[in-house]
Design a protein around this motif. Structure first.
Motif, PDB file in Angstrom:
ATOM      1  N   THR A 208       0.822  -1.219   0.000  1.00  0.00           N
ATOM      2  CA  THR A 208       0.000   0.000   0.000  1.00  0.00           C
ATOM      3  C   THR A 208       0.852   1.264   0.000  1.00  0.00           C
ATOM      4  OG1 THR A 208      -0.141   0.096   2.430  1.00  0.00           O
ATOM      5  CG2 THR A 208      -1.806  -1.213   1.277  1.00  0.00           C
ATOM      6  N   LYS A 209       2.125   1.140   0.382  1.00  0.00           N
ATOM      7  CA  LYS A 209       2.997   2.306   0.484  1.00  0.00           C
ATOM      8  C   LYS A 209       3.961   2.425  -0.694  1.00  0.00           C
ATOM      9  CE  LYS A 209       2.722   1.879   5.509  1.00  0.00           C
ATOM     10  NZ  LYS A 209       1.691   2.912   5.660  1.00  0.00           N
ATOM     11  N   GLY A 211       5.816   3.407  -3.814  1.00  0.00           N
ATOM     12  CA  GLY A 211       5.809   4.598  -4.663  1.00  0.00           C
ATOM     13  C   GLY A 211       5.455   5.881  -3.952  1.00  0.00           C
ATOM     14  N   SER A 212       5.344   5.859  -2.614  1.00  0.00           N
ATOM     15  CA  SER A 212       4.927   7.069  -1.880  1.00  0.00           C
ATOM     16  C   SER A 212       6.041   7.644  -1.011  1.00  0.00           C
ATOM     17  CB  SER A 212       3.703   6.752  -1.012  1.00  0.00           C
ATOM     18  OG  SER A 212       3.983   5.723  -0.084  1.00  0.00           O
ATOM     19  N   GLY A 213       7.296   7.278  -1.303  1.00  0.00           N
ATOM     20  CA  GLY A 213       8.423   7.824  -0.546  1.00  0.00           C
ATOM     21  C   GLY A 213       8.643   7.099   0.772  1.00  0.00           C
ATOM     22  N   ARG A 215       7.950   6.084   4.340  1.00  0.00           N
ATOM     23  CA  ARG A 215       6.732   6.014   5.147  1.00  0.00           C
ATOM     24  C   ARG A 215       6.978   5.140   6.369  1.00  0.00           C
ATOM     25  NH1 ARG A 215       5.685   9.710   2.653  1.00  0.00           N
ATOM     26  NH2 ARG A 215       3.876  10.217   1.338  1.00  0.00           N
ATOM     27  N   SER A 233       5.308  -0.202 -13.825  1.00  0.00           N
ATOM     28  CA  SER A 233       4.169   0.727 -13.855  1.00  0.00           C
ATOM     29  C   SER A 233       2.963   0.106 -14.548  1.00  0.00           C
ATOM     30  CB  SER A 233       4.574   2.017 -14.584  1.00  0.00           C
ATOM     31  OG  SER A 233       5.006   1.711 -15.908  1.00  0.00           O
ATOM     32  N   THR A 240       0.613  -5.081  -6.677  1.00  0.00           N
ATOM     33  CA  THR A 240       1.754  -4.193  -6.938  1.00  0.00           C
ATOM     34  C   THR A 240       3.044  -4.903  -6.559  1.00  0.00           C
ATOM     35  OG1 THR A 240       0.408  -2.246  -6.449  1.00  0.00           O
ATOM     36  CG2 THR A 240       2.804  -1.953  -6.426  1.00  0.00           C
ATOM     37  N   CYS A 257      17.793   5.026  -0.506  1.00  0.00           N
ATOM     38  CA  CYS A 257      16.606   5.200  -1.350  1.00  0.00           C
ATOM     39  C   CYS A 257      16.975   5.111  -2.831  1.00  0.00           C
ATOM     40  CB  CYS A 257      15.935   6.542  -1.055  1.00  0.00           C
ATOM     41  SG  CYS A 257      15.315   6.674   0.630  1.00  0.00           S
TER      42      CYS A 257
END
Length: 553
Positions: A208-209, A211-213, A215, A233, A240, A257
């Motif tokens: 769920t996280k 691609g969101s940096g 977290r 993508s 995912t 990262c």
């Protein structure tokens, strides 16, 4: 690794350790001592905001504010908003000391403020600080390059993805998790620490996280920072796929990262190649399984050639075939490959799955009969866990064939599983696992050929009950419940959600309609056989329904 070297760029703490800033001290913003500095600038103009940049350490002699020191305090929130790393003020030149109001405001904003001695030379500070920034950034770039190179070499050498990820974990000092295109979880460090359900839950949270940096993620009531990058993508997958790094040992750095980002690109290509190879192998494997199950492998030589080409070890083992029947076949079809993979991990033996003639069919292989039985027991538990997780727990049945010790007899185990699946659909049972011996009398009734004689037989015995039944009273249902309850009236009443006296009345009515003593062993046997035959011939019973509904004088 020190805090300075563990971050990309110089920090406030590292800046104070440089020789040109000897004697300087941090007077505010202690909580942000590890704030990163990407550049150092000298500001001598009142228009400070026009010259500063994010992550910049600003130095001033205070000359623009010598007559209006309070303006410095008003400037702080704007510097903070521009993401300035901190400010250094040279004292005893134009400003005797840093105002207390300025220090209090800086602490409120967690904004680092450094008091610089009047003997310090700004140009020396800028030169040495920027050399340190460039050096550390180059060190991190080299770290990134080396990590990527190491992993690239391992992939080129044909190493398994799991080995590559394990090596990456050693390089980064933190756990790495890969969730690939086939929903396979690769997490060498976590697999040794977490239970399987905990690992699945962690992967679900990471998904769920993706691609969101950076977290936060909760594992065993502890919260850790993490970075998860999607591997592709494309939206054709129902999940995912991603690679993630979790900060359990060392603080996540920007180079970490970047490493995960670079690895996501590499893994995407590598996994795409692996997936393409697996797809070809899967087609060959599916065809081989179908041929083995149907007994279409023509000779020992053919068997040997095909097992060797697929790198299979089928010799001198025990085999068992079982079919998984589910209500929602479409839902399981999407999850079938993942399910086979999940079940395989639960056992020491081998498990193969294919969809044969529309049924989900499995071949279980192990070294001994005892280990085969043990493996099947583990599979039962894992199927329960899997179907519960997928909300399919109440809608599946495992139809099990016999154990066989000769590879040529695998087809016999398959045919027995098919027979179990066919027969068990003719009657009601709440068993999740059914072997051939569990079918009892149905094994014999199944052998009776379909025809008008069977239909007439059930009509002669049960027809009068069919005709006498109404919407509110179903005598056939009552009789079936009575026998299933081992002729216990109270249990029958509970099963039918009916009053005890009502069931007593119905049983007396059934005896009267049939003109028999239901407690007579011979009568009881014939009625039960007729009821079972009726269940096995539902379609035929529909054909004679008009006859059953006719009114008799």
């Amino acid at each position: 690794m020190s805090d300075v070297m563990n971050r990309r760029g110089l920090t406030i703490k590292g800046l104070l350790e440089l020789e040109p800033l000897e004697g300087a001290r941090l007077v505010a913003g202690y909580t942000n001592v590890n704030q990163v500095i990407s550049r150092v600038n000298i500001v001598g103009s009142p228009d400070v905001l026009n010259f500063v940049r994010p992550q910049e350490f600003m130095m001033t002699t205070g000359y623009p504010f010598r007559d209006h020191v309070e303006e410095l305090v008003d400037l702080l929130p704007q510097l903070k908003e521009k993401n300035v790393a901190g400010v250094g003020i040279k004292v005893q030149r134009f400003i005797d000391e840093i105002p207390q109001s300025f220090i209090e405001k800086a602490n409120e904003l967690h904004f680092p403020v450094v008091e610089i001695l009047p003997t310090a030379v700004f140009s020396d500070i800028v030169r040495v600080a920027m050399e340190e920034v460039f050096y550390q950034e180059s060190e991190h770039l080299m770290t990134l390059y080396n990590r990527v190179q190491e992993c690239t070499k391992q992939m080129a050498a044909g190493k398994e993805i799991r080995d590559v990820i394990y090596h990456l974990e050693e390089l980064m000092g933190n756990p790495v998790v890969v969730y690939d295109f086939d929903r396979t979880i690769i997490a060498p460090l976590f697999e040794d620490v977490l239970e399987e359900f905990e690992l699945r839950k962690t992967v679900q949270a990471l998904e769920t996280k993706a691609g969101s940096g950076i977290r936060g993620i909760k594992i065993r009531d502890e919260t850790f920072s993490c970075i998860a990058i999607p591997l592709t993508s494309e939206t054709t997958l129902s999940h995912t796929a991603f690679i993630a790094c979790i900060e359990t040992n060392y603080e996540l750095t920007e180079v970490d990262c970047l490493t995960i980002e670079k690895m996501s690109t590499m893994l995407n290509m590598e996994l795409a190649n692996i997936a393409a190879r697996k797809q070809i192998e899967k087609r060959y494997m599916n065809q081989f399984l179908k041929d083995v199950l149907l007994g279409e492998v023509t000779s020992d030589v053919d068997m040997e050639i095909r097992t060797q080409s697929l790198d299979l070890d089928f010799e001198r083992k025990w085999y068992q075939v079982f079919i998984m029947d589910v209500k929602d076949k479409g839902a399981l079809k999407e999850e079938f490959t993942y399910m086979v993979s999940t079940l395989s991990k639960a056992i020491k033996g081998q498990l193969y799955g294919t969809v044969l003639l529309g049924e989900f069919t499995f071949l279980l292989i192990d070294h001994t009969k005892k280990s085969l039985e043990r493996s099947f027991g583990l599979i039962q538990k894992e199927v329960d866990r899997f179907t519960s997780y997928k909300n399919m727990q109440e809608s599946y049945t495992l139809c099990v064939g016999d154990h066989v010790h000769d590879i040529k007899n695998i087809q016999e185990s398959y045919h027995k599983a098919v027979k179990v699946n066919t027969i068990r659909q003719q009657y009601t049972t709440d068993k999740k696992v059914i072997h051939y011996q569990d079918l009892h009398l149905y094994r014999l009734l199944y052998l009776i050929p379909e025809g008008t004689e069977v239909i007439q037989y059930t009509e002669e015995i049960l027809g009068v009950l069919e005709r006498a039944s109404k919407k509110s009273v179903n005598y056939i249902e009552t009789l079936e419940a009575y026998f299933q309850a081992n002729r216990n009236i109270r249990v029958t009443a509970e099963t039918l959600y009916t009053h005890y006296n009502t069931v007593v009345y119905r049983m007396e009515k059934i005896s009267s309609l049939l003109n028999v003593d239901i407690d007579d062993p011979e009568v009881s046997l014939e009625l039960q056989v007729a009821l079972k035959l009726r269940k096995m011939n539902q379609s035929q019973m529909k054909k004679v329904k008009p006859l059953a509904q006719r009114k008799y004088s």
